[in-house]
Design a protein around this motif. Structure first.
Motif, PDB file in Angstrom:
ATOM      1  N   TRP A 177      34.825  39.257  40.350  1.00  0.00           N
ATOM      2  CA  TRP A 177      35.454  39.249  41.681  1.00  0.00           C
ATOM      3  C   TRP A 177      34.488  38.763  42.753  1.00  0.00           C
ATOM      4  O   TRP A 177      34.879  38.059  43.654  1.00  0.00           O
ATOM      5  CB  TRP A 177      35.995  40.628  42.074  1.00  0.00           C
ATOM      6  CG  TRP A 177      37.380  40.546  42.632  1.00  0.00           C
ATOM      7  CD1 TRP A 177      37.758  40.785  43.919  1.00  0.00           C
ATOM      8  CD2 TRP A 177      38.570  40.192  41.937  1.00  0.00           C
ATOM      9  NE1 TRP A 177      39.105  40.586  44.053  1.00  0.00           N
ATOM     10  CE2 TRP A 177      39.617  40.225  42.863  1.00  0.00           C
ATOM     11  CE3 TRP A 177      38.833  39.814  40.609  1.00  0.00           C
ATOM     12  CZ2 TRP A 177      40.927  39.909  42.517  1.00  0.00           C
ATOM     13  CZ3 TRP A 177      40.134  39.515  40.262  1.00  0.00           C
ATOM     14  CH2 TRP A 177      41.155  39.575  41.213  1.00  0.00           C
ATOM     15  N   VAL A 235      50.558  42.847  38.869  1.00  0.00           N
ATOM     16  CA  VAL A 235      49.114  42.939  39.052  1.00  0.00           C
ATOM     17  C   VAL A 235      48.769  43.971  40.115  1.00  0.00           C
ATOM     18  O   VAL A 235      47.700  44.556  40.104  1.00  0.00           O
ATOM     19  CB  VAL A 235      48.552  41.553  39.403  1.00  0.00           C
ATOM     20  CG1 VAL A 235      47.157  41.646  39.956  1.00  0.00           C
ATOM     21  CG2 VAL A 235      48.556  40.678  38.164  1.00  0.00           C
ATOM     22  N   LEU A 236      49.729  44.231  41.024  1.00  0.00           N
ATOM     23  CA  LEU A 236      49.479  45.230  42.058  1.00  0.00           C
ATOM     24  C   LEU A 236      49.919  46.591  41.539  1.00  0.00           C
ATOM     25  O   LEU A 236      51.017  46.735  41.001  1.00  0.00           O
ATOM     26  CB  LEU A 236      50.258  44.862  43.324  1.00  0.00           C
ATOM     27  CG  LEU A 236      49.814  43.542  43.952  1.00  0.00           C
ATOM     28  CD1 LEU A 236      50.815  43.082  44.990  1.00  0.00           C
ATOM     29  CD2 LEU A 236      48.441  43.677  44.572  1.00  0.00           C
ATOM     30  N   GLN A 255      45.162  48.697  50.614  1.00  0.00           N
ATOM     31  CA  GLN A 255      44.196  49.608  50.018  1.00  0.00           C
ATOM     32  C   GLN A 255      43.607  49.013  48.734  1.00  0.00           C
ATOM     33  O   GLN A 255      42.411  49.151  48.461  1.00  0.00           O
ATOM     34  CB  GLN A 255      44.885  50.944  49.728  1.00  0.00           C
ATOM     35  CG  GLN A 255      43.994  51.994  49.102  1.00  0.00           C
ATOM     36  CD  GLN A 255      42.747  52.249  49.914  1.00  0.00           C
ATOM     37  OE1 GLN A 255      42.789  52.262  51.138  1.00  0.00           O
ATOM     38  NE2 GLN A 255      41.621  52.412  49.230  1.00  0.00           N
ATOM     39  N   GLN A 256      44.438  48.334  47.973  1.00  0.00           N
ATOM     40  CA  GLN A 256      43.973  47.782  46.696  1.00  0.00           C
ATOM     41  C   GLN A 256      42.972  46.653  46.909  1.00  0.00           C
ATOM     42  O   GLN A 256      42.114  46.394  46.073  1.00  0.00           O
ATOM     43  CB  GLN A 256      45.160  47.263  45.876  1.00  0.00           C
ATOM     44  CG  GLN A 256      46.154  48.354  45.593  1.00  0.00           C
ATOM     45  CD  GLN A 256      47.242  47.912  44.647  1.00  0.00           C
ATOM     46  OE1 GLN A 256      47.006  47.146  43.720  1.00  0.00           O
ATOM     47  NE2 GLN A 256      48.439  48.387  44.876  1.00  0.00           N
ATOM     48  N   ILE A 257      43.108  45.961  48.040  1.00  0.00           N
ATOM     49  CA  ILE A 257      42.155  44.883  48.341  1.00  0.00           C
ATOM     50  C   ILE A 257      40.876  45.491  48.910  1.00  0.00           C
ATOM     51  O   ILE A 257      39.768  45.095  48.549  1.00  0.00           O
ATOM     52  CB  ILE A 257      42.797  43.859  49.302  1.00  0.00           C
ATOM     53  CG1 ILE A 257      44.094  43.340  48.681  1.00  0.00           C
ATOM     54  CG2 ILE A 257      41.830  42.730  49.588  1.00  0.00           C
ATOM     55  CD1 ILE A 257      44.848  42.370  49.541  1.00  0.00           C
ATOM     56  N   GLU A 307      39.670  48.252  48.186  1.00  0.00           N
ATOM     57  CA  GLU A 307      38.965  48.815  47.036  1.00  0.00           C
ATOM     58  C   GLU A 307      37.976  47.812  46.441  1.00  0.00           C
ATOM     59  O   GLU A 307      36.828  48.146  46.152  1.00  0.00           O
ATOM     60  CB  GLU A 307      40.034  49.191  46.014  1.00  0.00           C
ATOM     61  CG  GLU A 307      39.571  49.954  44.819  1.00  0.00           C
ATOM     62  CD  GLU A 307      40.744  50.238  43.886  1.00  0.00           C
ATOM     63  OE1 GLU A 307      40.886  51.373  43.472  1.00  0.00           O
ATOM     64  OE2 GLU A 307      41.518  49.305  43.584  1.00  0.00           O
ATOM     65  N   ALA A 308      38.439  46.568  46.281  1.00  0.00           N
ATOM     66  CA  ALA A 308      37.557  45.536  45.721  1.00  0.00           C
ATOM     67  C   ALA A 308      36.425  45.223  46.690  1.00  0.00           C
ATOM     68  O   ALA A 308      35.267  45.082  46.294  1.00  0.00           O
ATOM     69  CB  ALA A 308      38.358  44.272  45.412  1.00  0.00           C
ATOM     70  N   MET A 341      43.922  38.883  47.521  1.00  0.00           N
ATOM     71  CA  MET A 341      43.033  39.798  46.819  1.00  0.00           C
ATOM     72  C   MET A 341      41.944  39.016  46.085  1.00  0.00           C
ATOM     73  O   MET A 341      40.776  39.399  46.104  1.00  0.00           O
ATOM     74  CB  MET A 341      43.841  40.647  45.839  1.00  0.00           C
ATOM     75  CG  MET A 341      43.070  41.746  45.176  1.00  0.00           C
ATOM     76  SD  MET A 341      44.132  43.105  44.680  1.00  0.00           S
ATOM     77  CE  MET A 341      44.706  42.534  43.097  1.00  0.00           C
TER      78      MET A 341
END
Lengths: 330, 372
Positions: free
Chosen positions: A93, A106-107, A115-117, A119-120, A170
């Motif tokens: 990533w 994928v989400l 929030q999921q982005i 996180e990365a 993302m």
């Protein structure tokens, strides 16, 4: 130090097999290519030809049954196949990101998209504070054409096109050097597909990021990429500048693939579908794997794998190249 | 909800009505009751009337909270007996369910993540053996090993009369205070967790455990000072063996379900994506794979809770634990019909409540439900 002119990515003699109940399945055999900084490479071929396996090798996201039998993957001269799992995790990533095939799932359904982005971004320390990370996500959303308010929504509230944009956002979140897009638009309708494709191309050029675009749709690949590789039965059978390859294909498989797609600008012609099935990879035919379906096959094709023929950067593995300017080297 | 409750009351009434030993004649002919009570009951239950009228009156009484008088515990009303017994059952089974859910989920998650190996075989096989074990036999074995042979825990019952001789407080008073402390502790722990989540970035999460443990220490200290701590400890001692038995029997169900559910979510694209994002292995497992695998496990929780309370008849009998299950069994044996109906009604109401709780929990756990 690394020279800006050195290729970003260099894949040498990559071979991968999967252990299955039917025996060993040769997913990738002796694949080599280079990718320059900021350029876009396309990988085309039928389903099951090893395109996605190549992508998974580059991310080193392989199932337990996979075995890398040979080859090197050099990212800025460093072989990522030799990294420890922890070093690889920090590289994922941050240096190489991926837009997955079947992006619909994928989400993670239980978290807000933003929030999921975040996180990365936090995992890789790209932004030091949470508000900065959120601000970055909002910027990315604007970049891919989404309303920043949508970061607070859940994936199931998104349409297919919106999800795909979010997934692209993302993939861009940690400023990767290389983004792998594995059939990113296959599940979308043609109009959304075209728009997202154009935006992807814009973003790639704007950020001077390298891109590997994997698709079975050669029309899309022709539109997006600078260099194209054609894969068949786990092998890279033809490679060259996109314009060269599609103007004068050397490998009969490339030609067959092209004639099975309609051309928008070219003359009207009947579409020819390629007869037969791709070979069984756990028991590939001897010689050139394409010979059972090839109209030009001769005795030598059935016995021995063809040598490489090339003209400049355009190369192919065929005994009888359709473009006679390609000749064996050395 | 109301309809279901109505059906429960109706079915209970007619099932009990259908039992041999007619309801009305049982009341009238019971020699243990003085005549004035017979009259009182006859008036309250309308036993001289036809069945349909009795049914309507029973319905009215139940709705207004009048469950009648228990014969076996005369002259205590049924509702009073249940109020004493229900918390004991609830504490036993809620504790066992919570512990077995936690252990089962934790183990299931771990064995799905690292497949193969001795650990997976050992836990799966022992879990399956315990899950299929014949409950009374297993409970007796537990008593034999831990109470009889090792002598670690008392054989059964709710408390030890020798310890309680001379105590100037009733068992219900001590037990009620224990429930209050446990409730206060849970609220406190949840508050700490909630606050940490809100200001999580400013405070490292390592401080959570000492704070929660500190809270527990304060409560234990308060009990030690109060002078009835020894009595509470006696009840706790009596609880350990039944809770452990129930946990051992039921954790395997959660474990195997979690494992299967995990094996499915591990294949999902978002788990692959989480790994591709370079998240640490533990975060991929807990935040993405296990978080989604939890959904079907929570659904099953409601059923396991109801089964556990149904099974209370067996477990409470074996351990002589004076809860609802044992009460129900004794009431049936002594034909204490109002108490039977009351206990069955309670189990029905509890099942309904469990369903509501899980529905609410599910809305919290799965955002996809919220908007539909």
């Amino acid at each position: 130090m690394t020279d800006r002119r050195d290729p970003l990515l260099k894949v040498e003699g990559l071979s991968l097999s999967y252990q299955t109940r039917q025996g060993e399945l040769q997913a990738i055999r002796d694949v080599s290519f280079e990718l320059a900084r900021g350029s876009a490479l396309g990988l085309v071929g039928e389903s099951g030809c090893g395109k996605t396996s190549v992508a998974n090798c580059l991310m080193r996201l392989l199932p337990d049954s996979a075995r890398l039998s040979a080859g090197r993957v050099l990212l800025d001269g460093q072989d990522i196949l030799l990294l420890t799992e922890e070093e690889m995790r920090l590289l994922r990533w941050r240096r190489i990101s991926m837009v997955f095939q079947a992006a619909m799932n994928v989400l993670d359904p239980v978290y807000r998209v933003g929030q999921q982005i975040v996180e990365a971004i936090e995992t890789h320390g790209v932004e030091s504070t949470e508000p900065a990370a959120r601000e970055r996500v909002a910027r990315l959303f604007r970049l891919v054409g989404l309303d920043p308010k949508l970061t607070e929504h859940y994936p199931h509230e998104f349409s297919g096109g919106m999800r795909q944009r979010a997934v692209i956002a993302m993939a861009l979140s940690c400023d990767p050097d290389l983004m792998i897009a594995d059939e990113p638009t296959t599940a979308l309708d043609v109009i959304v597909q075209d728009r997202i494709l154009r935006e992807l191309k814009d973003i790639q050029q704007q950020l001077a990021m390298s891109l590997i675009y994997i698709s079975h749709d050669i029309a899309v690949v022709a539109e997006v990429t600078d260099v194209v590789g054609v894969m068949y039965a786990g092998r890279l059978v033809e490679m060259g500048d996109t314009a060269d390859v599609f103007r004068a294909p050397a490998h009969p498989y490339t030609a067959a693939l092209m004639s099975s797609f309609p051309s928008i600008s070219g003359e009207r012609r009947p579409l020819i579908s390629l007869p037969g099935e791709p070979p069984n990879l756990s028991d590939p035919p001897q010689g050139c794997p394409f010979h059972p379906r090839c109209a030009y096959a001769t005795d030598v094709c059935r016995v021995e794998y063809p040598p490489e023929v090339r003209a400049g950067s355009h190369r192919a593995a065929c005994w009888h190249p359709l473009d006679a300017t390609l000749v064996p080297q050395g | 909800m109301v309809l279901t409750l109505f059906l429960i009351i109706t079915l209970t009434f007619f099932l009990v009505e259908a039992q041999p030993g007619d309801y009305a004649s049982f009341y009238v002919l019971n020699p243990d009751l003085p005549p004035e009570v017979k009259d009182q009951i006859r008036a309250a239950f309308g036993l001289d009337r036809p069945v349909w009228q009795q049914y309507l009156i029973h319905l009215k009484n139940t709705v207004t909270g009048n469950l009648g008088v228990s014969f076996g515990n005369y002259p205590r009303p049924v509702i009073d007996v249940l109020a004493e017994r229900v918390p004991r059952t609830l504490v036993l089974f809620l504790t066992a369910t919570a512990v077995s859910f936690y252990i089962g989920f934790f183990l299931g998650k771990a064995i799905a993540w690292r497949r193969g190996g001795l650990f997976e075989y050992a836990t799966t096989i022992s879990g399956a053996v315990l899950f299929t074990a014949f409950t009374p036999a297993f409970a007796l074995m537990m008593i034999w090993v831990f109470a009889f042979k090792l002598g670690w825990f008392p054989v059964g019952k709710f408390l030890d009369p020798l310890v309680w001789r001379g105590a100037d407080v009733s068992a219900n008073y001590v037990f009620g205070n224990m429930l209050l402390s446990a409730g206060a502790f849970i609220v406190f722990a949840l508050l700490v967790m909630l606050l940490l989540k809100r200001f999580g970035r400013a405070v490292p999460s390592v401080v959570a455990l000492p704070i929660v443990l500190g809270g527990a220490a304060v409560i234990v200290a308060a009990w030690a000072i109060s002078g009835i701590g020894g009595l509470a400890l006696d009840i706790v001692k009596h609880m350990v063996l039944p809770v452990a038995t129930l946990t051992l029997i039921s954790f395997a169900g959660t474990m195997l379900l979690t494992r299967n559910s995990m094996l499915e979510t591990i294949r999902e694209d978002y788990v692959m994506a989480a790994r591709a994002k370079g998240l640490p292995d533990k975060q991929v497992r807990d935040r993405h794979a296990a978080r989604n695998a939890m959904l079907p496990v929570v659904t099953s929780l409601v059923y396991s809770l109801i089964f556990a309370i149904d099974g209370s008849v067996i477990i409470e009998s074996v351990f002589s634990w004076p809860g609802t299950g044992l009460t129900l069994l004794q009431a049936v044996r002594s034909e204490d019909l109002p108490l039977v109906m009351g206990a069955i009604l309670f189990i029905g109401v509890l099942s309904l409540l469990a369903h509501v709780v899980v529905d609410v929990l599910y809305v919290y756990l799965d955002p996809r439900i919220r908007y539909q």
